[in-house]
Design a protein around this motif. Structure first.
Motif, PDB file in Angstrom:
ATOM      1  N   HIS A   1       0.831  -1.213   0.000  1.00 50.01           N
ATOM      2  CA  HIS A   1       0.000   0.000   0.000  1.00 50.01           C
ATOM      3  C   HIS A   1       0.862   1.258   0.000  1.00 50.01           C
ATOM      4  O   HIS A   1       0.482   2.273  -0.572  1.00 50.01           O
ATOM      5  N   VAL A   2       2.036   1.178   0.657  1.00 51.44           N
ATOM      6  CA  VAL A   2       2.943   2.322   0.636  1.00 51.44           C
ATOM      7  C   VAL A   2       3.526   2.521  -0.755  1.00 51.44           C
ATOM      8  O   VAL A   2       3.668   3.643  -1.239  1.00 51.44           O
ATOM      9  N   ALA A   3       3.860   1.396  -1.421  1.00 50.90           N
ATOM     10  CA  ALA A   3       4.493   1.464  -2.739  1.00 50.90           C
ATOM     11  C   ALA A   3       3.496   1.729  -3.867  1.00 50.90           C
ATOM     12  O   ALA A   3       3.901   2.145  -4.957  1.00 50.90           O
ATOM     13  N   ARG A   4       2.229   1.482  -3.631  1.00 52.33           N
ATOM     14  CA  ARG A   4       1.208   1.679  -4.672  1.00 52.33           C
ATOM     15  C   ARG A   4       0.073   2.540  -4.124  1.00 52.33           C
ATOM     16  O   ARG A   4      -1.050   2.075  -3.914  1.00 52.33           O
ATOM     17  N   PRO A   5       0.354   3.820  -3.875  1.00 52.69           N
ATOM     18  CA  PRO A   5      -0.719   4.698  -3.374  1.00 52.69           C
ATOM     19  C   PRO A   5      -1.794   4.905  -4.428  1.00 52.69           C
ATOM     20  O   PRO A   5      -1.532   4.820  -5.642  1.00 52.69           O
ATOM     21  N   GLN A   6      -2.996   5.160  -3.977  1.00 57.85           N
ATOM     22  CA  GLN A   6      -4.091   5.433  -4.903  1.00 57.85           C
ATOM     23  C   GLN A   6      -3.909   6.820  -5.517  1.00 57.85           C
ATOM     24  O   GLN A   6      -3.658   7.797  -4.819  1.00 57.85           O
ATOM     25  N   LEU A   7      -4.024   6.894  -6.833  1.00 58.14           N
ATOM     26  CA  LEU A   7      -3.895   8.170  -7.552  1.00 58.14           C
ATOM     27  C   LEU A   7      -5.241   8.521  -8.176  1.00 58.14           C
ATOM     28  O   LEU A   7      -5.789   7.732  -8.950  1.00 58.14           O
ATOM     29  N   LYS A   8      -5.770   9.681  -7.827  1.00 57.76           N
ATOM     30  CA  LYS A   8      -7.015  10.164  -8.425  1.00 57.76           C
ATOM     31  C   LYS A   8      -6.656  11.129  -9.544  1.00 57.76           C
ATOM     32  O   LYS A   8      -6.054  12.180  -9.304  1.00 57.76           O
ATOM     33  N   VAL A   9      -6.995  10.762 -10.770  1.00 56.74           N
ATOM     34  CA  VAL A   9      -6.636  11.554 -11.942  1.00 56.74           C
ATOM     35  C   VAL A   9      -7.885  12.204 -12.508  1.00 56.74           C
ATOM     36  O   VAL A   9      -8.883  11.523 -12.795  1.00 56.74           O
ATOM     37  N   ARG A  10      -7.835  13.532 -12.662  1.00 62.62           N
ATOM     38  CA  ARG A  10      -8.948  14.279 -13.260  1.00 62.62           C
ATOM     39  C   ARG A  10      -8.420  15.088 -14.432  1.00 62.62           C
ATOM     40  O   ARG A  10      -7.294  15.606 -14.387  1.00 62.62           O
ATOM     41  N   ASP A  11      -9.222  15.181 -15.443  1.00 64.40           N
ATOM     42  CA  ASP A  11      -8.795  15.853 -16.677  1.00 64.40           C
ATOM     43  C   ASP A  11      -9.498  17.192 -16.813  1.00 64.40           C
ATOM     44  O   ASP A  11     -10.725  17.254 -16.961  1.00 64.40           O
ATOM     45  N   HIS A  12      -8.728  18.272 -16.740  1.00 63.49           N
ATOM     46  CA  HIS A  12      -9.248  19.625 -16.966  1.00 63.49           C
ATOM     47  C   HIS A  12      -8.544  20.263 -18.163  1.00 63.49           C
ATOM     48  O   HIS A  12      -8.317  21.472 -18.195  1.00 63.49           O
ATOM     49  N   GLY A  13      -8.195  19.429 -19.143  1.00 66.56           N
ATOM     50  CA  GLY A  13      -7.298  19.901 -20.176  1.00 66.56           C
ATOM     51  C   GLY A  13      -5.875  19.759 -19.689  1.00 66.56           C
ATOM     52  O   GLY A  13      -4.985  19.291 -20.396  1.00 66.56           O
ATOM     53  N   VAL A  14      -5.656  20.140 -18.463  1.00 67.63           N
ATOM     54  CA  VAL A  14      -4.443  19.848 -17.697  1.00 67.63           C
ATOM     55  C   VAL A  14      -4.792  18.719 -16.721  1.00 67.63           C
ATOM     56  O   VAL A  14      -5.872  18.716 -16.129  1.00 67.63           O
ATOM     57  N   LEU A  15      -3.899  17.741 -16.604  1.00 67.92           N
ATOM     58  CA  LEU A  15      -4.176  16.629 -15.694  1.00 67.92           C
ATOM     59  C   LEU A  15      -3.977  17.069 -14.246  1.00 67.92           C
ATOM     60  O   LEU A  15      -2.977  17.711 -13.913  1.00 67.92           O
TER      61      LEU A  15
END
Length: 620
Positions: free
Chosen positions: A469-483
């Motif tokens: 869990h430390v090595a694979r943190p959850q990443l929330k990706v949102r697209d606003h034209g810029v990530l």
């Protein structure tokens, strides 16, 4: 993290620091930290004495038969159970911080000791002394937080396996079987293989004792709280049932011993009895640091310690874990707080002094602590009453212990360990967090082979899950034209490669599809390396706003990877903007002098900096 035993750290303020430090160490509050008895003894009330007497006597009548039985589990003569049962009451009364906890021999500790001491009291007493030294040292160094690395699934896996191992190990005594192996799997085979050899009197007596204990337990659990307006005779009957069911272990053992004695005095050896026990109180002497075998060979201290092996780690840690878990549970239930490191100190000192009276390692007992709490104990002084009862038993009752049937002690142990097998926990793990079943099952299954391997393997599996869990943190990706990429947990070096690869793939490589042309024209290269697919970009690289509001610290590996990542963004004409940095993290990154390092207060400000546009409610 547990509080340190003493806090004599220097005070702020220049020339008076040393004087203030000495004054703090010599203050009454520091003395109370060492001696918690000073906190409650000056306020002691006469009404508390009555409750402590009742609780101490009740627990004492429970302790004596259990101590005799647990010595059997440890593979020692039964008197060693009583040798181990009285020192804790005196020491814990002075140094303990829980009013409910009782220290003494327990089923789990007896099982663990049996593996390391090999039925030899010399090894048992030396193990007690060395465990006490280790535990006390841990307390003085404030190392109680090491226990935090033993997860709940590991604890439950171990206790469930221990309950089965201890309970099944008493079947041979319940049925009067002889020559049964000690190793669990061989023990199961031998027990079933030798069932035709069971002694009928032992089996009948054992099953009767077991039935009586179960019946009394059910009677107590069915009582429940009664209304206040009950007639006197009803209240008296309820009180009698409660008293008999509370001291059920002593009651059953006394009845069984009386029956056995009546046969023995007439010359009829009907039951398998405990046999010879050393009479009187144990002598107060230093623990043995060497042993002379019957053939005259001297085993030195170094050899004894080497034979104990990893028991010098397992026994102290499991003793602390069991006792502190019990203390925390009852402190929460009864609305008071404990000092974890002071608890370590009390247990360690009990083991050190216990080794001078031939005790084997002790810890907190859940069953006896529950009896203590339910009886209404007010202070740790109840433990003194319990210890006095144990000492009186050693002084005057040891000749009678000769006639105790082993089947009755087996019934006591089986009933004591049955509640430890919490099969409901499997459904809870499945419902709440299925992955927790993995360390539970690993610990549970391997503990049948060797207990210490089960614990170590369970801790290792839990550690691997934690590291993942430390090595694979959850990443929330949102697209606003810029990530916009948000880290939902901290950022440490095991996670940095994963974050770099994710940002490189999603932002710098751009979106791509696999080229079918390259597949149709596959040809082996001179190096026999075939690349069957090629990535054809369909969108250009993009800038990234990295939301670091959950990042509390960084290390040099993280800083170094960020340097490379910023250079890659710069080479492609894009930017990586950091937002939500804490003050400490920001200072670390500024000191590193990262190229093209840009940071903003919020995601909205970061988006504005990148695109020149205003975005509202970016977290929605």
């Amino acid at each position: 993290m547990m509080e340190p035993l003493l806090d004599c750290s220097p005070l702020e303020g220049g020339s008076g620091t040393m004087r203030d430090k000495v004054a703090a160490c010599c203050s009454f509050s520091t003395l109370k930290a060492w001696l918690p008895i000073l906190g409650w003894l000056p306020k002691y009330q006469l009404t508390w004495l009555r409750m402590d007497l009742i609780a101490g006597i009740t627990v004492g009548l429970t302790t004596v038969p259990q101590a005799l039985a647990y010595a059997e589990v440890a593979g020692l003569p039964v008197q060693y159970g009583l040798y181990s049962a009285f020192m804790g009451g005196f020491i814990y009364c002075i140094f303990g911080t829980s009013k409910d906890v009782t220290l003494g021999p327990t089923a789990i500790m007896s099982l663990l000791c049996a593996f390391y001491i090999g039925n030899d009291p010399v090894y048992a007493v030396l193990l007690t002394f060395l465990s006490g030294i280790i535990q006390t040292s841990m307390a003085l160094l404030s190392l109680g937080s090491l226990l935090d690395f033993i997860s709940y699934p590991v604890i439950k896996g171990f206790t469930c396996a221990a309950a089965i191992t201890i309970g099944f190990g008493q079947i041979k005594n319940l049925l009067g079987l002889q020559n049964i192996s000690q190793q669990f799997f061989l023990e199961v085979y031998d027990t079933f293989h030798r069932l035709p050899e069971a002694r009928v009197p032992d089996a009948v007596l054992g099953l009767l004792c077991l039935s009586a204990l179960v019946t009394l337990t059910l009677m107590k659990s069915s009582l429940g709280p009664g209304p206040d307006d009950l007639p006197v005779h009803v209240r008296g009957a309820r009180g009698l049932v409660w008293a008999l069911s509370t001291v059920r272990n002593a009651l059953v053992v006394i009845c069984a011993t009386g029956l056995s004695y009546s046969f023995e005095v007439t010359g009829q050896h009907v039951f398998t009895i405990t046999g010879h026990t050393a009479a009187g109180l144990p002598s107060f002497q230093a623990p043995p640091f060497s042993e002379t075998t019957p053939n005259g060979t001297v085993i030195t201290f170094r050899e004894l310690a080497q034979d104990l092996g990893d028991g010098l780690i397992v026994i102290p840690l499991m003793g602390l874990l069991e006792s502190i878990a019990i203390a925390k549970a009852f402190a929460s239930q009864n609305n008071y707080r404990i000092n974890g490191n002071q608890e370590l100190f009390a247990i360690g000192l009990t083991n050190i002094l216990g080794s001078f009276v031939s005790a084997y390692p002790v810890t907190g007992s859940f069953g006896r602590t529950a009896v203590n709490s339910q009886t209404g104990v007010c202070t740790p002084a109840g433990g003194i009453i319990t210890s006095v009862i144990v000492l009186l038993s050693l002084a005057f009752l040891m000749p009678l212990f000769y006639y105790i049937p082993k089947a009755s002690l087996a019934a006591v142990i089986i009933c004591a360990v049955t509640p430890m097998f919490d099969y409901h926990v499997v459904a809870k793990f499945w419902r709440v967090k299925k992955l927790d079943l993995l360390p539970f099952l690993v610990t549970f299954l391997l503990s049948f082979w060797q207990v210490q391997y089960g614990i170590v393997a369970g801790v290792a599996v839990s550690g691997c899950l934690l590291l993942y869990h430390v090595a694979r943190p959850q990443l929330k990706v949102r697209d606003h034209g810029v990530l916009v990429v948000e880290l939902d947990s901290g950022l440490r070096f095991p996670a940095m490669q994963y974050l770099s690869q994710t940002l490189f793939t999603k932002a710098l490589m751009g979106e791509c599809h696999l080229s079918a042309t390259s597949k149709d024209n596959l040809r082996p290269s001179v190096y026999d390396v075939v690349i069957p697919w090629s990535c054809v970009p369909v969108s250009p690289p993009r800038s990234v706003v990295l939301d670091c509001c959950h990042v509390s610290g960084v290390d040099y590996t993280v800083v170094n990877e960020l340097r490379d990542l910023l250079r890659q963004f710069q080479q492609r004409g894009e930017v990586l903007v950091f937002t939500g940095l804490s003050h400490s993290v920001l200072q670390d990154l500024l000191k590193a002098e990262l190229p093209d390092f840009e940071h903003m207060e919020s995601v909205e400000a970061g988006l504005q900096a990148v695109s020149g546009k205003t975005f509202h409610d970016c977290h929605g």
